[in-house]
Design an enzyme around this catalytic site. Structure first.
Site, PDB file in Angstrom:
ATOM      1  CB  SER A 170      -1.435  -0.476   0.866  1.00 36.99           C
ATOM      2  OG  SER A 170      -1.671   1.165   1.220  1.00 36.99           O
ATOM      3  CG  HIS A 197      -3.907  -1.277   0.093  1.00 32.69           C
ATOM      4  ND1 HIS A 197      -4.542  -1.313   0.860  1.00 32.69           N
ATOM      5  CD2 HIS A 197      -4.829  -2.208  -0.899  1.00 32.69           C
ATOM      6  CE1 HIS A 197      -4.157  -2.710   1.720  1.00 32.69           C
ATOM      7  NE2 HIS A 197      -4.929  -2.784   0.456  1.00 32.69           N
ATOM      8  CG  ASP A 286      -5.300  -6.038   2.966  1.00 34.17           C
ATOM      9  OD1 ASP A 286      -6.355  -6.935   3.037  1.00 34.17           O
ATOM     10  OD2 ASP A 286      -5.641  -5.415   1.670  1.00 34.17           O
TER      11      ASP A 286
END
Length: 347
Positions: A170, A197, A286
């Site tokens: 991310s 992401h 995540d």
């Protein structure tokens, strides 16, 4: 926090100031409208965060201004990008290579709900990124990725033959993903799956940028057979999964989109101990549970070390769960992918 806006559109400045000025923990510095003034303002005011457009007048674009700031007065920089054409996407990812920590899409607003959603996303990003870890650097070519080329002799524990490499990341991860692929000999003897992401609409540019490493990177559409040498990037608005040797995309089921957990869990189910999973810098948690599923299936699992993360959220959560067989620096991860390629027959 002191926040600097770098934007040449008065209407965009007025809109952002309207959203930010009411926040008691944010002090807005006088905005600037070009790259040269941005560098000078950062050196003078030492802001905790810069929001910067990439298309600026005066001969110094956003990427050059970011590189100059990171060389002289490094601080967290979030890019405000409104371009989704090919050139705009390239410039967005070059800005991450230059040192920006995140990207926000300029809003295409049509009503109060969209304004509120953008405001919440803006404030969440501003408050998190103001504490992001940044590292100053000398004046480099803007086309060089952030991560320095490591020695392939960097010791890595337990490399093994690999049938699939899965990477999740991310905030701060794209430059490291780029460098990992640049170090991985092309074509790789195994497929590479990337769940990053990313702002919706920018994933084609992300794949195009990654293709500059010499690998064939594409955005997954679903239905593809997993081929050695191919790099598959998850769509920004759907989860990517592995089923029976094929890629599938499905409606997102979690808060983080695309879900790193969903990808890694599917890899664990189908590939077991034949896969390798890397979890890179990023906000949130995540990927931690998915990496744990891979480890429990016998896979080699790696979390980035906290000291090198822009935000040590996802890798930190994985380490806390005991999901990582190894905790590695970026240089050691690069050495690992080289070793994996050397040890893996083309399947």
């Amino acid at each position: 926090m002191k926040l600097l806006l770098v934007e040449d559109s008065r209407s965009v400045i007025a809109f952002l100031e309207q959203l930010l000025r009411r926040e008691p923990d944010i002090e807005l510095l006088p905005p600037v409208d070009n790259g040269h003034d941005a560098v000078a303002a950062v050196q003078r005011w030492k802001p905790q965060l810069v929001l910067m457009d990439l298309v600026l007048p005066g001969g110094m674009g956003g990427e050059e201004a970011i590189a100059a700031i990171m060389a002289t007065a490094p601080c967290p920089i979030v890019v405000l990008s409104g371009q989704l054409d090919t050139r705009g996407r390239d410039r967005t990812f070059e800005s991450l290579s230059a040192g920006a920590v995140d990207v926000l899409a300029k809003p295409m607003l049509s009503g109060p709900d969209e304004v509120q959603a953008f405001r919440e996303r803006l404030l969440r990003t501003v408050r998190t990124m103001a504490h992001a870890r940044v590292v100053g650097r000398g004046r480099l070519s803007r086309r060089l990725p952030v991560v320095r080329t490591p020695s392939v002799a960097t010791p890595v524990v337990a490399p093994r033959p690999c049938s699939l490499l899965a990477i999740g990341g991310s905030t701060g991860a794209p430059p490291l993903v780029y460098e990992l692929l640049r170090m991985l000999p092309a074509p790789a003897p195994f497929p590479v799956l990337i769940s990053q992401h990313i702002v919706q609409g920018f994933e084609p540019g992300f794949a195009q940028w990654l293709s500059g490493t010499g690998h064939r990177a594409v955005v997954a559409r679903g239905g593809e057979w997993l081929e050695p040498g191919a790099v598959y990037v998850s769509p920004a608005d759907r989860d990517m999964v592995v089923r029976a040797g094929k890629l599938r995309t499905q409606p997102a089921r979690g808060v983080a989109i695309p879900s790193v957990n969903v990808l890694l869990e599917s890899v664990a189910s189908f590939y077991g101990d034949r896969a390798v999973g890397l979890l890179l810098t990023g906000m949130g948690v995540d990927g931690a549970e998915g990496l744990l599923a891979m480890r429990q299936a016998g896979a080699l699992t790696v979390a980035q070390d906290g000291a090198s993360c822009v935000v040590d959220g996802m890798p930190g959560a994985a380490r806390a769960l005991g999901a990582a067989v190894q905790t590695l620096t970026p240089s050691a991860m690069c050495a690992l992918v080289v070793a994996l390629a050397r040890m893996s027959p083309r399947s």
